[in-house]
Design a protein around this motif. Structure first.
Motif, PDB file in Angstrom:
ATOM      1  N   THR B 266       0.842  -1.202   0.000  1.00 31.61           N
ATOM      2  CA  THR B 266       0.000   0.000   0.000  1.00 31.61           C
ATOM      3  C   THR B 266       0.874   1.247   0.000  1.00 31.61           C
ATOM      4  O   THR B 266       0.628   2.184  -0.752  1.00 31.61           O
ATOM      5  N   ALA B 267       1.914   1.230   0.833  1.00 27.94           N
ATOM      6  CA  ALA B 267       2.799   2.380   0.913  1.00 27.94           C
ATOM      7  C   ALA B 267       3.442   2.671  -0.442  1.00 27.94           C
ATOM      8  O   ALA B 267       3.482   3.812  -0.896  1.00 27.94           O
ATOM      9  N   PHE B 268       3.923   1.612  -1.085  1.00 28.72           N
ATOM     10  CA  PHE B 268       4.663   1.851  -2.324  1.00 28.72           C
ATOM     11  C   PHE B 268       3.741   2.178  -3.502  1.00 28.72           C
ATOM     12  O   PHE B 268       4.113   2.960  -4.376  1.00 28.72           O
ATOM     13  N   VAL B 269       2.536   1.588  -3.517  1.00 33.99           N
ATOM     14  CA  VAL B 269       1.592   1.945  -4.571  1.00 33.99           C
ATOM     15  C   VAL B 269       1.268   3.432  -4.459  1.00 33.99           C
ATOM     16  O   VAL B 269       1.286   4.170  -5.446  1.00 33.99           O
ATOM     17  N   LEU B 270       1.054   3.870  -3.223  1.00 33.81           N
ATOM     18  CA  LEU B 270       0.768   5.276  -3.010  1.00 33.81           C
ATOM     19  C   LEU B 270       1.930   6.134  -3.499  1.00 33.81           C
ATOM     20  O   LEU B 270       1.756   7.141  -4.178  1.00 33.81           O
ATOM     21  N   LEU B 271       3.134   5.687  -3.169  1.00 42.49           N
ATOM     22  CA  LEU B 271       4.315   6.433  -3.573  1.00 42.49           C
ATOM     23  C   LEU B 271       4.345   6.568  -5.096  1.00 42.49           C
ATOM     24  O   LEU B 271       4.571   7.653  -5.641  1.00 42.49           O
ATOM     25  N   LEU B 272       4.101   5.446  -5.801  1.00 44.05           N
ATOM     26  CA  LEU B 272       4.131   5.501  -7.258  1.00 44.05           C
ATOM     27  C   LEU B 272       3.083   6.479  -7.776  1.00 44.05           C
ATOM     28  O   LEU B 272       3.369   7.286  -8.663  1.00 44.05           O
TER      29      LEU B 272
ATOM     30  N   GLN C  55      19.312   6.167 -17.644  1.00 48.26           N
ATOM     31  CA  GLN C  55      18.121   6.057 -16.805  1.00 48.26           C
ATOM     32  C   GLN C  55      18.395   5.057 -15.690  1.00 48.26           C
ATOM     33  O   GLN C  55      18.642   3.886 -15.954  1.00 48.26           O
ATOM     34  N   ILE C  56      18.347   5.519 -14.447  1.00 47.75           N
ATOM     35  CA  ILE C  56      18.665   4.638 -13.336  1.00 47.75           C
ATOM     36  C   ILE C  56      17.456   3.737 -13.023  1.00 47.75           C
ATOM     37  O   ILE C  56      16.313   4.129 -13.192  1.00 47.75           O
ATOM     38  N   SER C  57      17.740   2.515 -12.602  1.00 44.85           N
ATOM     39  CA  SER C  57      16.671   1.632 -12.145  1.00 44.85           C
ATOM     40  C   SER C  57      17.106   0.939 -10.867  1.00 44.85           C
ATOM     41  O   SER C  57      18.110   0.243 -10.843  1.00 44.85           O
ATOM     42  N   LEU C  58      16.356   1.149  -9.805  1.00 46.37           N
ATOM     43  CA  LEU C  58      16.668   0.484  -8.537  1.00 46.37           C
ATOM     44  C   LEU C  58      15.699  -0.658  -8.280  1.00 46.37           C
ATOM     45  O   LEU C  58      15.537  -1.116  -7.163  1.00 46.37           O
ATOM     46  N   GLY C  59      15.058  -1.118  -9.353  1.00 50.58           N
ATOM     47  CA  GLY C  59      14.107  -2.211  -9.154  1.00 50.58           C
ATOM     48  C   GLY C  59      14.267  -3.289 -10.199  1.00 50.58           C
ATOM     49  O   GLY C  59      13.327  -3.973 -10.558  1.00 50.58           O
ATOM     50  N   HIS C  60      15.487  -3.433 -10.709  1.00 54.27           N
ATOM     51  CA  HIS C  60      15.674  -4.347 -11.824  1.00 54.27           C
ATOM     52  C   HIS C  60      15.463  -5.805 -11.447  1.00 54.27           C
ATOM     53  O   HIS C  60      15.163  -6.627 -12.297  1.00 54.27           O
ATOM     54  N   ALA C  61      15.623  -6.123 -10.166  1.00 54.43           N
ATOM     55  CA  ALA C  61      15.429  -7.512  -9.741  1.00 54.43           C
ATOM     56  C   ALA C  61      13.997  -7.959 -10.003  1.00 54.43           C
ATOM     57  O   ALA C  61      13.732  -9.157 -10.115  1.00 54.43           O
ATOM     58  N   ALA C  62      13.075  -7.014 -10.132  1.00 54.03           N
ATOM     59  CA  ALA C  62      11.680  -7.368 -10.396  1.00 54.03           C
ATOM     60  C   ALA C  62      11.578  -8.128 -11.716  1.00 54.03           C
ATOM     61  O   ALA C  62      10.911  -9.158 -11.803  1.00 54.03           O
ATOM     62  N   PHE C  63      12.262  -7.628 -12.743  1.00 55.25           N
ATOM     63  CA  PHE C  63      12.180  -8.282 -14.052  1.00 55.25           C
ATOM     64  C   PHE C  63      12.883  -9.631 -14.026  1.00 55.25           C
ATOM     65  O   PHE C  63      12.433 -10.606 -14.633  1.00 55.25           O
ATOM     66  N   TYR C  64      13.989  -9.669 -13.319  1.00 49.39           N
ATOM     67  CA  TYR C  64      14.716 -10.924 -13.094  1.00 49.39           C
ATOM     68  C   TYR C  64      13.749 -11.941 -12.472  1.00 49.39           C
ATOM     69  O   TYR C  64      13.622 -13.083 -12.919  1.00 49.39           O
ATOM     70  N   GLY C  65      13.003 -11.489 -11.464  1.00 44.69           N
ATOM     71  CA  GLY C  65      12.052 -12.349 -10.767  1.00 44.69           C
ATOM     72  C   GLY C  65      10.882 -12.740 -11.654  1.00 44.69           C
ATOM     73  O   GLY C  65      10.443 -13.891 -11.637  1.00 44.69           O
ATOM     74  N   LEU C 117      12.341   1.757  -7.669  1.00 45.51           N
ATOM     75  CA  LEU C 117      12.484   1.051  -6.388  1.00 45.51           C
ATOM     76  C   LEU C 117      11.115   0.613  -5.867  1.00 45.51           C
ATOM     77  O   LEU C 117      10.916  -0.536  -5.474  1.00 45.51           O
ATOM     78  N   GLY C 118      10.160   1.533  -5.916  1.00 46.89           N
ATOM     79  CA  GLY C 118       8.813   1.219  -5.455  1.00 46.89           C
ATOM     80  C   GLY C 118       8.213   0.087  -6.265  1.00 46.89           C
ATOM     81  O   GLY C 118       7.629  -0.854  -5.718  1.00 46.89           O
ATOM     82  N   PHE C 119       8.400   0.154  -7.577  1.00 46.20           N
ATOM     83  CA  PHE C 119       7.894  -0.900  -8.442  1.00 46.20           C
ATOM     84  C   PHE C 119       8.515  -2.252  -8.060  1.00 46.20           C
ATOM     85  O   PHE C 119       7.824  -3.263  -7.943  1.00 46.20           O
TER      86      PHE C 119
END
Lengths: 387, 291, 317
Positions: B266-272, C55-65, C117-119
């Motif tokens: 919830t926190a991160f969806v809001l952040l996005l 373009q920086i990405s701090l959530g790349h492990a998501a695609f790996y996963g 990161l959030g993603f």
């Protein structure tokens, strides 16, 4: 493609060098006269409270066995790697133990996911493997080479529900940690509830690093359950215990065997009073009767551990200690033949260990029954046996 | 009603902590344009030092608190001097990796000093929880709120009224211009580091009684604080405070009305959503993104 | 770099892979090399995005996963042959990247970092909480070994050759893209997005394309990982992994294909070497990261290449 003479020489030299380095490394591993036993524990990382005492206990058990003359006159030698609780690191460590150290058997890992990651490789390498993790998925279904010494959630849940049923409580609320341990506990809690005529009216979870669980507990309180069961490992459950006292919730609180260590009482402080939990007998060793089959083993282990490492014994190191002794007794007379060790392990019965009396069979690779657990209540900062 | 109030109390307590951490992020960002990924580890250092001094050595709270904050502030100073200033090419990404390295280093150091176990300590005052319409408010929550408010007011005055504070604000607007008018920018950066890490230590010290402190507690807290700073608007004091409380309250309400498993989601969806609609954060605006 | 020296480098690379593949008998070393290969793919995928497009990405492990979980679910739960689950895994990651990329890539700097990161965190939570499909926090067991017609990649040696062939193809593909018109446009975006747009580069479209490509490559790495370990759990695809991929790219050297290889090798092997420090491992690891970045901010490869280039110039004269 045209290669100049200079390049060709460089290439050949490089190739030869690479080849030689690696063949050297491969040749260097000649095995000695000792039996090498591999250990993989999460010595660091979030599950270090398991891995650290396990590593120490494994070393302790091996020292003891060697002092007593080893196995068939041959000494045991521990090769221990740290998994950091990470499945990929576990797989590399298993690979290293099998191919580089050429161990006879492997003990560990400490956690269910890392164990599950290790299983395909030990099964293929046909190596006796004794896990120290709690998850039931490890020995269910039975895999020929995989054994485990830690009590399963099945038995822990059964002990708790038995106690709850006796008290005539029909509704429980559960709060579990969002990791493999909590999830496995949650599954068992929900599965076995109907067997005891109990309804799980609310199931909540918390993150392993959460600082406050009052919101979850408030939600559970709405359903007015007769008991709250918390399934997690330190430090989360200590926060739950504190929050319950702060919210002034009077319902009895049950914990899992995951917090069965003096550390929990220290962390929860006054909030730990009156909490009920199932635990292996190690926490209450001095309260056991002399006729208890585990009494002797337990007091020996506790004394040896505390004098060797100068710290209070934890409830978790015993998994590795048991594993070493089980392995050593299965190795007797086999000359290191892995299939024979496996068969011997499967035939072990009435082996008193730290976590219970082991009775392995073709259909049971955990070998423990609910009598491995006793229910304890925390009173005045100490454990009291509950009848 | 009683439940909603309880969720709010829980949210406000957590939110206050996120807010202090977020202020640390924001403060550093506004004077150095740097996000310190090791910030969470300074929180950890603060919490563990506080526990050691207050519970371990039995010091009274005030000196323990002051020494903790001062010591961690010093550590932040050292960090700037040894790891940030010597950087030859201060690109954002290079600095990020350095702070990531520092976070691993500090976590390792924490493990060496305090071991792998968790620690707890008594609340600042031994007052029973206060009953507000059936919901319980912890005495420690009030302590946390009071300290956070005092800090915010103090910082606000510092930036508006003192010469040093104004000089720091000037650095935040333009380092070069500040240097031209005679502000020792290097000192200001150093001060910003010390203040920001001290804020981290404050956050650590005030949550030590509510939760369990261990060497690996910093990562999640750091992330949440970063999240809060972004939510409110990076570089804005009031944005960080608002973002922190918003995040804490929404998390608690998320647990109450959605699902505890999806709390962090919830926190991160809001952040996005906030990032997509107002990338500069709720308070921060493109022009006025400084203190 | 000229065309000829590039060919030589490829030749050396192929030769080294063949020699290592046949020369090493110890499955442990092969395993380490397989991990290096998978990490190289990851680093390469992020380097396209970070090093070239900026373009920086701090959530790349998501695609790996996503790559790992899609193939795990398809092959283990629905018995789809791996040959079919591969395109499904890659396409799924690319699709997700496309959806997420449209709003996210409008951000820049730390905001983009926070967005990705959030993603990444959200995807990680989905893996953990959607337990009926993903196996939840305990992980997903029973992923079958990779088979393609008569070939079964269940030994370390086979897998080694498979992974490194994929790495080689990926390197060649990236090289081609970089040397093309698209590559030049990408670097223009890196240097200045507004300037690039001014000279007619469709920056939005191009950034999205690179993001999608990068996600696809990461998913490919996830696919290879899943069929190597036969087990996956959410912990492998969390924030820590995302950060590790970024570290590989930066330590190896941004905008350098061989840098990705180097960074991935170093960060895979380093923890193995540091085991000797036991308790001090984390402290030493952190120190090394900091020191390298302080003194060689352009990454190890660039640092070493600069030295080599200087040396060659002196020699040519």
């Amino acid at each position: 493609m045209i290669l100049s003479a200079k390049w060709r020489t460089v290439l050949t030299a490089a190739a030869v060098a690479v080849f030689m380095v690696f063949s050297q490394v491969c040749l260097a591993e000649a095995s000695g006269d000792n039996y090498k036993i591999g250990g993989i524990f999460s010595v660091t990382g979030p599950a270090s409270f398991l891995g650290d005492p396990e590593k120490k206990s494994m070393n302790l058990a091996i020292e003891e066995i060697n002092e007593a003359g080893g196995v068939d006159g041959r000494k045991l030698e521990a090769v221990i790697y740290d998994t950091e609780g990470d499945p990929s690191k576990t797989v590399t460590s298993v690979g290293k133990l099998i191919n580089k150290d050429r161990v006879t058997a492997i003990i560990g890992p400490s956690r269910t996911p890392t164990t599950l990651a290790a299983i395909p490789r030990v099964q293929r390498a046909e190596l006796p493997f004794i896990s120290c993790a709690a998850g039931n998925k490890i020995v269910e279904p039975i895999k020929p080479w995989v054994f485990k010494t830690a009590q399963s959630d099945i038995q822990a849940v059964a002990s708790i529900y038995k106690h709850i049923k006796q008290k005539g409580i029909k509704k429980v609320g559960i709060i579990t940690v969002a990791n493999a341990f909590g999830e496995s506990g949650k599954e068992q809690l929900q599965e076995q509830a109907s067997d005891f005529g109990i309804a799980v009216v609310r199931s909540e979870s918390f993150g392993a690093d959460d600082t406050d669980m009052t919101a979850q507990l408030t939600k559970i309180r709405q359903e007015d359950p007769g008991a709250i069961i918390c399934w997690g490992t330190n430090p989360g459950p200590a926060v739950v215990a504190k929050n319950i006292k702060q919210l002034d919730i009077k319902t009895p609180l049950y914990m899992s065997h995951g917090v069965a260590s003096p550390k929990f009482i220290e962390l929860a402080g006054k909030a730990a009073e009156d909490i009920l939990l199932p635990t292996g007998k190690i926490l209450v060793a001095d309260l056991l009767g002399e006729d208890d089959p585990q009494k002797q083993v337990l007091s020996n282990y506790i004394e040896a551990y505390e004098s060797r490492y100068n710290e209070t014994v934890s409830g978790f190191g015993g998994y590795a200690y048991d594993a070493v002794y089980l392995l050593a007794s299965a190795m007797k007379g086999t000359g290191g033949d892995k299939e024979k060790i496996r068969e011997n392990l499967e035939n072990i019965s009435n082996h008193p260990g730290i976590s219970g009396v082991f009775n392995f069979s073709k259909t049971d690779h955990n070998g423990l029954d609910p009598s491995a657990f006793v229910m304890v209540r925390i009173k005045n900062g100490d454990w009291k046996l509950v009848e | 009603m009683q439940e909603i109030l309880q969720y709010l109390f829980s949210g406000i307590t957590n939110g206050a902590i996120y807010a202090v951490i977020a202020v640390g992020f924001s403060m550093l960002y506004s004077s150095t344009e740097l996000i310190n990924f090791a910030h969470g580890e300074f929180v950890m250092l603060g919490a563990l030092s506080m526990v050691t001094l207050a519970a371990g050595f039995g010091w009274p709270l005030v000196p323990a608190f002051v020494l903790t904050v001062a010591a961690v502030g010093m550590a932040g100073l050292l960090f700037e001097r040894l790891a940030i200033r010597p950087v030859r090419q201060p690109d954002h990404i290079v600095l990020i990796i350095i702070t990531v390295g520092a976070s691993i280093f500090l976590r390792g150091l924490g493990m060496l000093i305090w071991g792998k176990d968790a620690y707890s300590m008594q609340p600042f005052s031994d007052h029973p929880p206060i009953d507000v319409a059936g919901a319980k408010l912890l005495a420690q929550s009030i302590w946390i709120l009071v300290i956070v408010m005092a800090l915010t007011a103090g910082l606000h005055l510092f930036y508006r009224r003192t010469l040093t504070g104004k000089a720091m604000s000037a650095c935040a607007v333009s380092k070069k211009a500040a240097w031209i008018v005679g502000i020792p920018t290097k000192w200001m950066v150093l001060l910003a580091f010390a203040l920001a890490t001290a804020m981290g230590a404050v956050a650590g010290a005030i949550i030590a009684p509510v939760t369990m402190s261990s060497y690996d507690m910093g990562t999640v807290l750091g992330l949440k604080g970063f999240c809060a700073a972004m939510l409110g608007g990076l570089g804005s004091l009031w944005g960080a405070i608002l973002g922190g409380f918003l995040l804490g309250i929404l998390e608690a309400l998320g647990v109450g009305f959605v699902s505890s498993g999806l709390k962090d989601a919830t926190a991160f969806v809001l952040l996005l959503l906030v990032l997509y609609v107002r990338p500069q954060g709720i308070i921060g605006s493109a022009e006025v993104k400084r203190f | 770099m000229g065309d000829r020296s590039q060919k030589i480098i490829y030749a050396v690379f192929v030769l080294a892979v063949i020699l290592l593949g046949w020369g090493i008998d110890n499955a442990y070393y092969l395993q380490m090399l397989i991990f290096i290969g998978i990490n190289t793919l990851l680093a390469l995928s992020l380097n396209m995005l970070m090093g070239y497009a900026g373009q920086i990405s701090l959530g790349h492990a998501a695609f790996y996963g996503i790559g790992a979980y899609v193939t795990a679910i398809l092959t283990a739960t629905y018995q789809v042959p791996p040959l079919l689950s591969l395109p499904a895994a890659v396409c799924m990651a690319m699709f997700v990247a496309w959806i997420v990329g449209i709003p996210t890539l409008r951000l820049s700097g730390y905001y983009l970092g926070m967005g990705t990161l959030g993603f990444g965190m959200i995807v990680h939570i989905v893996f953990r909480e959607w337990s009926s499909v993903t196996g939840g926090a305990s992980g997903f067991v029973g992923i079958p070994p990779l088979t393609a017609g008569p070939l079964t990649f269940d030994s370390e040696r086979h897998y080694f050759f498979l992974v490194w062939t994929v790495v080689l193809l990926a390197i060649i593909m990236c090289r081609r893209i970089i040397d093309s018109r698209v590559g030049r446009a990408l670097r223009a975006i890196h240097d200045g997005e507004k300037a690039a747009a001014a000279v007619g580069v469709d920056t939005k479209k191009l950034k999205l394309q690179v993001f999608v490509l990068s996600a696809g490559m990461a998913a490919l790495a996830g696919f290879l990982y899943a069929h190597l370990i036969y087990f996956i759990s959410p912990g492998t695809f969390g924030f820590v992994t995302s950060i590790r991929i970024v570290t590989m790219v930066v330590i190896g050297g941004m905008a350098s294909i061989w840098g990705s290889l180097f960074g991935a090798s170093l960060l895979t092997l380093l923890p193995e070497w540091l085991h000797a420090f036991s308790e001090f491992e984390m402290v030493v690891y952190g120190l090394i990261l900091m020191t390298v970045m302080i003194f060689l901010p352009r990454g190890l490869t660039r640092g070493l290449l600069d030295i080599y280039e200087r040396y060659r110039k002196n020699n040519d004269r």
